[in-house]
Each structure stands twice: as structure tokens, then as C-alpha cells.
Design an enzyme around this catalytic site. Structure first.
Site, PDB file in Angstrom:
ATOM      1  N   HIS A 132     -49.778  54.566  21.366  1.00 45.17           N
ATOM      2  CA  HIS A 132     -49.105  55.323  22.503  1.00 45.17           C
ATOM      3  C   HIS A 132     -48.680  56.585  21.887  1.00 45.17           C
ATOM      4  O   HIS A 132     -48.684  57.630  22.684  1.00 45.17           O
ATOM      5  CB  HIS A 132     -47.788  54.295  22.995  1.00 45.17           C
ATOM      6  CG  HIS A 132     -46.910  55.131  23.959  1.00 45.17           C
ATOM      7  ND1 HIS A 132     -46.967  55.297  25.279  1.00 45.17           N
ATOM      8  CD2 HIS A 132     -46.078  56.017  23.568  1.00 45.17           C
ATOM      9  CE1 HIS A 132     -46.084  56.048  25.718  1.00 45.17           C
ATOM     10  NE2 HIS A 132     -45.535  56.515  24.548  1.00 45.17           N
ATOM     11  N   GLU A 133     -47.948  56.575  20.773  1.00 39.91           N
ATOM     12  CA  GLU A 133     -47.550  57.847  20.315  1.00 39.91           C
ATOM     13  C   GLU A 133     -48.864  58.950  19.808  1.00 39.91           C
ATOM     14  O   GLU A 133     -48.571  60.215  20.130  1.00 39.91           O
ATOM     15  CB  GLU A 133     -46.654  57.539  18.915  1.00 39.91           C
ATOM     16  CG  GLU A 133     -45.443  56.995  18.978  1.00 39.91           C
ATOM     17  CD  GLU A 133     -44.496  57.560  20.104  1.00 39.91           C
ATOM     18  OE1 GLU A 133     -44.540  58.794  19.975  1.00 39.91           O
ATOM     19  OE2 GLU A 133     -43.923  56.779  20.722  1.00 39.91           O
ATOM     20  N   HIS A 136     -49.494  61.019  23.007  1.00 43.60           N
ATOM     21  CA  HIS A 136     -48.721  62.074  23.350  1.00 43.60           C
ATOM     22  C   HIS A 136     -49.265  63.172  22.544  1.00 43.60           C
ATOM     23  O   HIS A 136     -49.281  64.331  22.917  1.00 43.60           O
ATOM     24  CB  HIS A 136     -47.472  61.929  22.602  1.00 43.60           C
ATOM     25  CG  HIS A 136     -46.411  60.984  23.717  1.00 43.60           C
ATOM     26  ND1 HIS A 136     -46.243  61.388  24.955  1.00 43.60           N
ATOM     27  CD2 HIS A 136     -45.870  59.848  23.508  1.00 43.60           C
ATOM     28  CE1 HIS A 136     -45.521  60.443  25.500  1.00 43.60           C
ATOM     29  NE2 HIS A 136     -45.327  59.671  24.838  1.00 43.60           N
ATOM     30  N   GLU A 191     -45.184  59.827  29.706  1.00 39.20           N
ATOM     31  CA  GLU A 191     -45.222  58.444  29.398  1.00 39.20           C
ATOM     32  C   GLU A 191     -46.543  57.795  29.627  1.00 39.20           C
ATOM     33  O   GLU A 191     -47.229  56.921  28.996  1.00 39.20           O
ATOM     34  CB  GLU A 191     -43.983  57.762  29.653  1.00 39.20           C
ATOM     35  CG  GLU A 191     -42.581  58.176  28.898  1.00 39.20           C
ATOM     36  CD  GLU A 191     -42.817  58.155  27.310  1.00 39.20           C
ATOM     37  OE1 GLU A 191     -43.783  57.596  26.871  1.00 39.20           O
ATOM     38  OE2 GLU A 191     -41.749  58.693  26.670  1.00 39.20           O
TER      39      GLU A 191
END
Length: 264
Positions: A132-133, A136, A191
Site C-alpha cells: 500500500h505504501e 503511494h 488511499e
């Protein structure tokens, strides 16, 4: 020499954050401030990269980074084996031995995982957070957030170009930038984009994207807890219903792709 119109000068003043004052107006100071703002708003990718590297180096120096032979680091190395880049951005991973529950990825590909987060999560969940990070980073969310901090935050006056090199920052300014990397705030749209991008990234690296779902479920259980556990949870989720919606969306993708859920 061409005369500068009053209208153009006033526009530069507003860009620089200079409030017009008709009593004791300092023309030289106003023009200087405007020129500084113009330089800041023409920040190049190379200068951005320099600021990011300087900020990451500062954070690594001012946080307890666990050595290569530490069990936490060895676990992270094993977990991220084969994950060397994100769309051409070289990735590097380190563990901070701190009590806060957090993880973040920087525009240059530096990924930092906190030991307390590793204590809370199993390998699949932790890999879901990392995916997930990195999402970004791939969607340029972290880069845009960092640039916004440089151009509109308290550091904007320090951002200038001298001889093609980014301006040197003080310890305090580096600390502010480091804090902005660790605690970057993203919109719910961003997100969700990071969820989908992280899913695709993990899948492309031969990793099981169910970890994203599992990490969200773990964090959802902790949403009511107090203390340091709130740091990463607050950053990831704005409301309980939104958390469930993201879990449902990622679950649907995993099931559609026929990917088996790991045994917990």
C-alpha cells in the site's frame, strides 16, 4: 531597461506572500521576496530529489535503525526478497526500532517500517502495508505531498536555487520535512488509489495481495485502541465505514482473480 508594471509587481508580491503596505513600503524587499517565490515555484525534479535524499538521510541518522543482523531486519529482508524496484524507482528498506506504529515510503523509494508495527502484524499483513505504501509512491502521492510541503509550508522561503543546487536546510527544517514524510496525509481517493496500485504491485512481484485486506482487518480491530497504535490507523482511515468499504473492494479483487487467502 523595461519598466515593471505595477500590476505585475503586485502579482509577484501576492505570490511571495507579501502584503501590500502603502506606508513605509520597501520596494527592494518586496521584489526580492517575489523573486524568491518565483524560484520556489520553479523547483526542478533534480532539486526535489536532493531535498528528499537529504530528508531521508536525516531521518536515518535521527532514528534507531536496526542493523542487518537484527531479527527484525532479517525478517523484513526475507519478506521483501525480489522487491527491488517500483516502476524503475530503486527500493531500499530499513527498520526503525521505535514504539510508534507506522510505516511510510518516500518518493525516492526509501521504505521505512517501524518495529512496533512488525510486532502487531504477521508477514502477509506487513507485506500488505508495504504494498500500500509503495502504491503511494507509484501514484506520485508522496512526491506531490512533499512538494506541497516545500512550496507552501514554513520552508518555502528556504527553497531557492543557487548555482543549480537546492538550498541547504537547517536541522530544524530537515526535521520538519522528515515529519511530513512520516505523517503525510492523503485523501480518501488517494488511499483507494494506493490500495489498487499496491494490489497490482504485489501481484506483479509474485506476492499475495490478500495481505492488504488482512492488514486492514487487523488495523480495523485496533481502531478503538488508544496510545501509539493510533498513529498509523489515523493516517490510513478516516472513518469506520470507509475502512470496511476498502476491505470489501480489495476482497472482491482477490476473489475475482482467484487468489487463495493465506492461512492465518
Amino acid at each position: 531597461m523595461k519598466k515593471i508594471s505595477v500590476k505585475f509587481l503586485m502579482a509577484l508580491m501576492m505570490l511571495a506572500g507579501v502584503t501590500p503596505c502603502y506606508a513605509q513600503f520597501n520596494l527592494k524587499k518586496a521584489v526580492g521576496g517575489a523573486a524568491k517565490a518565483v524560484k520556489a515555484f520553479t523547483l526542478t525534479d533534480q532539486q526535489m530529489a536532493e531535498y528528499v535524499k537529504e530528508s531521508v538521510d536525516w531521518m536515518d541518522m535521527n532514528n534507531p535503525v536496526l542493523p542487518e543482523d537484527d531479527p527484525y531486519t532479517q525478517r523484513l529482508r526475507k519478506l521483501t526478497e525480489g522487491i527491488t524496484d517500483a516502476d524503475g524507482i530503486p527500493l531500499n528498506f530499513k527498520v526503525y526500532n521505535v514504539i510508534d506504529v507506522n510505516a511510510f515510503a518516500c518518493p525516492d523509494g526509501s521504505v521505512r517500517v517501524f518495529s512496533s508495527l512488525m510486532d502487531l502484524m504477521n508477514d502477509d499483513e506487513l507485506l500488505g502495508v508495504i504494498g500500500h505504501e509503495i502504491g503511494h509512491v507509484l501514484k506520485h502521492h508522496s512526491k506531490n505531498a512533499f512538494k506541497t510541503e516545500l512550496l507552501t509550508g514554513a520552508l518555502k522561503d528556504a527553497v531557492a536555487s543557487t548555482g543549480g543546487k537546492a538550498a541547504a536546510l537547517t536541522e530544524s527544517q530537515l526535521g520538519t520535512l522528515g515529519e511530513s514524510l512520516i505523517n503525510a496525509k492523503y485523501s480518501q481517493k488517494q488511499e483507494k488509489e494506493a490500495d489498487d496500485c499496491g494490489y497490482d504491485f504485489l501481484k506483479s512481484k509474485g506476492k499475495n495481495p490478500w495481505g492488504i485486506v488482512m492488514s486492514f482487518e487487523k488495523l480495523q480491530k485496533l481502531e478503538g485502541d488508544a496510545g501509539s497504535k493510533q498513529s498509523y490507523i489515523t493516517k490510513m482511515f478516516s472513518s469506520h465505514p470507509e475502512t470496511q468499504a476498502r476491505i470489501d473492494a480489495m476482497t472482491k479483487r482477490c476473489e475475482k482473480d482467484g487468489i487463495p487467502r493465506p492461512t492465518e
